[in-house]
Design a protein around this motif. Sequence first.
Motif, PDB file in Angstrom:
ATOM      1  N   GLY A 173     -33.655  18.309  12.695  1.00 16.92           N
ATOM      2  CA  GLY A 173     -32.263  18.544  12.309  1.00 16.92           C
ATOM      3  C   GLY A 173     -31.488  19.241  13.423  1.00 16.92           C
ATOM      4  N   ASP A 174     -32.136  20.236  14.046  1.00 15.87           N
ATOM      5  CA  ASP A 174     -31.466  20.990  15.114  1.00 15.87           C
ATOM      6  C   ASP A 174     -31.128  20.102  16.296  1.00 15.87           C
ATOM      7  N   SER A 194     -41.103  19.902  13.733  1.00 10.32           N
ATOM      8  CA  SER A 194     -40.971  20.170  12.299  1.00 10.32           C
ATOM      9  C   SER A 194     -39.652  19.580  11.814  1.00 10.32           C
ATOM     10  N   ALA A 195     -39.511  19.492  10.494  1.00 13.91           N
ATOM     11  CA  ALA A 195     -38.303  18.904   9.910  1.00 13.91           C
ATOM     12  C   ALA A 195     -37.055  19.661  10.363  1.00 13.91           C
ATOM     13  N   THR A 233     -26.269  14.688  24.468  1.00 12.97           N
ATOM     14  CA  THR A 233     -26.580  13.488  25.252  1.00 12.97           C
ATOM     15  C   THR A 233     -27.330  12.428  24.455  1.00 12.97           C
ATOM     16  N   LEU A 234     -27.735  12.773  23.231  1.00 11.97           N
ATOM     17  CA  LEU A 234     -28.508  11.816  22.445  1.00 11.97           C
ATOM     18  C   LEU A 234     -27.762  11.441  21.179  1.00 11.97           C
ATOM     19  N   SER A 235     -27.810  10.147  20.853  1.00  8.11           N
ATOM     20  CA  SER A 235     -27.271   9.757  19.551  1.00  8.11           C
ATOM     21  C   SER A 235     -28.453   9.206  18.763  1.00  8.11           C
ATOM     22  N   GLY A 236     -28.337   9.134  17.491  1.00  2.00           N
ATOM     23  CA  GLY A 236     -29.416   8.559  16.702  1.00  2.00           C
ATOM     24  C   GLY A 236     -30.746   9.234  16.907  1.00  2.00           C
ATOM     25  N   VAL A 237     -30.837  10.528  16.592  1.00  2.00           N
ATOM     26  CA  VAL A 237     -32.135  11.216  16.660  1.00  2.00           C
ATOM     27  C   VAL A 237     -32.840  10.946  15.337  1.00  2.00           C
ATOM     28  N   VAL A 238     -33.993  10.319  15.400  1.00  2.00           N
ATOM     29  CA  VAL A 238     -34.692   9.950  14.169  1.00  2.00           C
ATOM     30  C   VAL A 238     -36.134  10.438  14.203  1.00  2.00           C
ATOM     31  N   GLU A 239     -36.707  10.613  13.012  1.00  2.00           N
ATOM     32  CA  GLU A 239     -38.078  11.073  12.949  1.00  2.00           C
ATOM     33  C   GLU A 239     -38.992   9.983  12.411  1.00  2.00           C
ATOM     34  N   TYR A 240     -40.284  10.146  12.720  1.00  6.29           N
ATOM     35  CA  TYR A 240     -41.295   9.174  12.310  1.00  6.29           C
ATOM     36  C   TYR A 240     -42.619   9.908  12.104  1.00  6.29           C
ATOM     37  N   HIS A 241     -43.337   9.541  11.059  1.00  4.23           N
ATOM     38  CA  HIS A 241     -44.755   9.886  11.031  1.00  4.23           C
ATOM     39  C   HIS A 241     -45.454   8.846  10.170  1.00  4.23           C
ATOM     40  N   SER A 242     -46.750   8.724  10.336  1.00  2.00           N
ATOM     41  CA  SER A 242     -47.490   7.676   9.646  1.00  2.00           C
ATOM     42  C   SER A 242     -48.599   8.279   8.810  1.00  2.00           C
ATOM     43  N   MET A 243     -48.709   7.844   7.569  1.00  2.00           N
ATOM     44  CA  MET A 243     -49.760   8.356   6.691  1.00  2.00           C
ATOM     45  C   MET A 243     -50.308   7.208   5.879  1.00  2.00           C
ATOM     46  N   HIS A 302     -40.575  25.340   6.683  1.00  2.00           N
ATOM     47  CA  HIS A 302     -41.377  25.996   7.721  1.00  2.00           C
ATOM     48  C   HIS A 302     -41.109  25.392   9.079  1.00  2.00           C
ATOM     49  N   ARG A 303     -40.497  26.162   9.952  1.00  2.00           N
ATOM     50  CA  ARG A 303     -40.172  25.674  11.290  1.00  2.00           C
ATOM     51  C   ARG A 303     -41.425  25.383  12.106  1.00  2.00           C
TER      52      ARG A 303
END
Lengths: 109, 345
Positions: B155-156, B150-151, B163-173, B286-287
């Motif tokens: 963020g969390d 979830s969004a 240990t991670l840099s550049g956490v990014v999200e993706y979805h396709s519609m 909404h988590r």
Amino acid sequence: MPSKTELLQGTLDVLILKTLANEAMHGWGISQRIEQLSQDVLQVNQGSLYPALYRLEAKGWIRSRWGNSENNRRAKFYELTRTGRRQLAEEKEDWERFAAAVGRILEAT
Amino acid sequence: MKARILAAFRSLFRKGRLEREMDEEMRFHVEMETQKQVQRGLSPEEARTRALRRFGGIEKNKEECREAGGTRWIETLFQDVRWALRALRKNPAYAVSAAVTLALGIGANVAVFSVVHAVFLQSLPYGGGERLVRLRMDAPSIGVEDAGFSALEVGDYAAQSQTLSGVVEYHSMSFILLDKDPERVRTGVVSASFFDVMGVRPMLGRTFAKGEDAPGAEPVLVLSYNYWLEHQGGDPRVVGRSFKMNDKMHTVIGVLPPMPQYPDENDLYMPISACPFRGSPEMATHRDHRMLTVFARMKPEATLAAVTRDLDTIFGRLTRTYADAYPAPGVGATVRAVSLKEELT
């Protein structure tokens, strides 16, 4: 008294997805919720409900698992998957566009 | 596709159990309906009759469900195979020549493919691809595989990961784009730094800038190479042009180079602020509304093992703080990182 509107297959699918958007439910619960939310205008053909649920599960839009119902009986609960959630968003948009278009035609003088 | 084949095989072995489950499910429904009718004032027998009639016949329902389940084909397939074997046994000369032909054909194909694989499919086309990972959440004991995030969760992980840099999200519609005619476009909805993290540089113009995915930002688009060629005539002047999508004007800021796109072959990309669905208050609060794919880059010193430990810690924290949005601890849900290199090759 006008007969209640029966649901076409595609419409039933999207209403099921929407009903499951916020909580998992069993088949009977889904049919009750749809009738309740539509203020009893829409009557779910109970003969199409379960085939629809099985079809949606085969498509991967919902998943099922066994749990306990409100009155502590074993029932099969369904919930939305990630692809199902996306599908719901797309169909909702399509439906709104469709309804708006039909509305405009009907309103035109 | 693979999941459906597996499901079909499983259904063959579990036929008895599946039938019993279907039976139990439908009986439950009829009993709930009977109860409802009794509450309306009918006698138990009348209530049950009415419930059964409304249900439309348990056997008929079961038959339709069996068909709808999409696993019938495998039974038919096995029947056909058995019939074919019987026919071949009666005609051994034919069987032998058919087998030899198949062997030669398959052998030739394998040889060709091995060469192609060695020469072309070696490395990922993404800059620094070895450090890229995808996060996934699983709870196999309750049938949850690769649930999506979830969004709030994205963020969390972005905020708490060591240990991670550049956490990014993706979805396709898919959306409608209004050009000369309305057309359906497969759209990748991504964080502003998505292309930077994936190491993809634009061929024309630029990709999204920091802050272009914040709520209220001006909607912009990055086109895929194929879409640009086929639908915009390969015209470099398309950069700067605006198109209407979702009742807003979106400006094209760049075009991607020709490349296989992952995870989906999208026509174009927009930042998350431009997606009406992703930008809705519902998705933001909404988590448990999970549908996003999450990618990240491992920090230079991090190993996959360290990343897994890191994710476990964060996941543990989240399940304790927001217990309602997560399965119970006993279920054994996990969040882990899969190396993209492993996933794609």
